[in-house]
Structure formats: C-alpha cells, structure tokens
Design a protein around this motif. Structure first.
Motif: not given
Length: 198
Positions: A83-91, A108-112, A124-134
């Motif tokens: 949960l701390d990891a998610l918070d840090a990565l989202r920030r 950050l998107a890949m880590a998230l 959310a996972a799919l959205d973030n990996v899509t962002r990184a790939i793009r």
C-alpha cells in the motif's frame, strides 16, 4: 548499461563508488543505488538505503529527482508494504505527468501496473502498462518497450489469454533487461510452456 544487458548486480558497486566519491547530484546516485539493489534482488538492503530518500529529493525542489525517488521507494518497499508502494508510485506518476517527464511517467506506470495487477485492479494495471508501451513506442525505445511488453504478457497470462501472452513473450524476451526488471516474467513463461508446450 548494466541493467540493459541483464547484469544489475554489477550496477550496485558502480553506484556505491559514485557515492563514495561524493557524486550525488540531487540525490540521484543514492536513488540509483536503491534501484540497482532492487533489480539485483536485494530488497531488504534497498529498503534500508531508501530510508529518507523521498524527503531528500523533496529538498532539491527538482521534480525529476522527486519522481525518481518515489519510484525507487515504491519498488524497494513493494513486497513489505504494497500500500505504501502504491501510494508512492501514484504520487510519483502524478508529479511526472504535471512536470511533463514522460520517461519517469513510463517507469512509474510500469511499476504501478505490476503492483496493481496483484490486488486485482486490472483496469488500472492495463491502463498503466498501455501508457508505458505507448510512450516507449513513440520514442523508439525498443529496450524499455520489451520490459513493458513483459509486464503485459504476465498480465495476459494471469487472465488466461495464453496465446496472446506467449506471442508477446517472444518479443519481450528479446531484451535481457525484461527478465531482470520483470522477474515474474520467468514464472509466466514457465506457466505458458506448461499450458501451450514449448
């Protein structure tokens, strides 16, 4: 370079040497040491080195340093405090977006994506990996896009989309960095071999 060729363990002494020489602009050498330790599989040591990293980066008033510190912190505490990891990565992602830093947005998107897929926030996972790939595709970064595709392949394997996952794994594994930065990829490959055969 050590990360790109799949030899993260060699990156650790390089970072320590930079710190010993007093080379730590904006705290980046210490941040890199944390990332090197994480990639080398030394999470407990990485977590100890990461203590105070975010506050030190905030003091630089540099959004790049802060987003990179939030990435390092998130990866270092991923297993012990997701949960701390998610918070840090989202920030970190929000700051990277606001400051226009697409490189750190992608990291950050890949880590998230890796963490969000675990508790079940698949969208959310799919959205973030899509962002990184793009982002990586747009700049022609084939090394990093392989790692992002490795995350997508593990995600698809978890959804039971085995043939799609296997197809993507073929390209993702073209970079030694993928297997090193996405350790769950090895498990997905083994599972796909069980399901589909070699």
């Amino acid at each position: 370079v050590y990360v790109a060729i799949g030899q993260s363990e060699r990156y650790v002494p390089f970072c320590r040497n930079q710190l010993a020489r007093g080379r730590n602009p904006h705290g980046l050498s210490r941040i890199c040491l944390v990332l090197a330790l994480v990639l080398a599989g030394r999470a407990k040591e990485a977590s100890a080195v990461a203590t105070g990293l975010i506050d030190a980066a905030k003091a630089t008033d540099n959004p790049y340093a802060l987003t990179y510190a939030l990435l390092a912190h998130g990866l270092a505490c991923r297993k012990e405090d997701p949960l701390d990891a998610l918070d840090a990565l989202r920030r970190g992602l929000a700051i990277a977006q606001d400051s226009g830093n697409r490189a750190n947005q992608s990291y950050l998107a890949m880590a998230l994506a890796r963490i969000e897929a675990e508790p079940g926030d698949r969208l959310a996972a799919l959205d973030n990996v899509t962002r990184a790939i793009r982002n990586y595709h747009q700049v022609g970064n084939t090394t990093q896009v392989c790692a992002a595709l490795g995350i997508l392949a593990t995600f698809l394997d978890g959804l039971g989309q085995y043939e799609s996952a296997a197809f993507i794994v073929g390209f993702a594994c073209a970079s030694p960095m993928s297997v090193q930065t996405v350790p769950e990829l090895a498990t997905a490959i083994s599972h796909l071999r069980d399901v589909l055969g070699d």
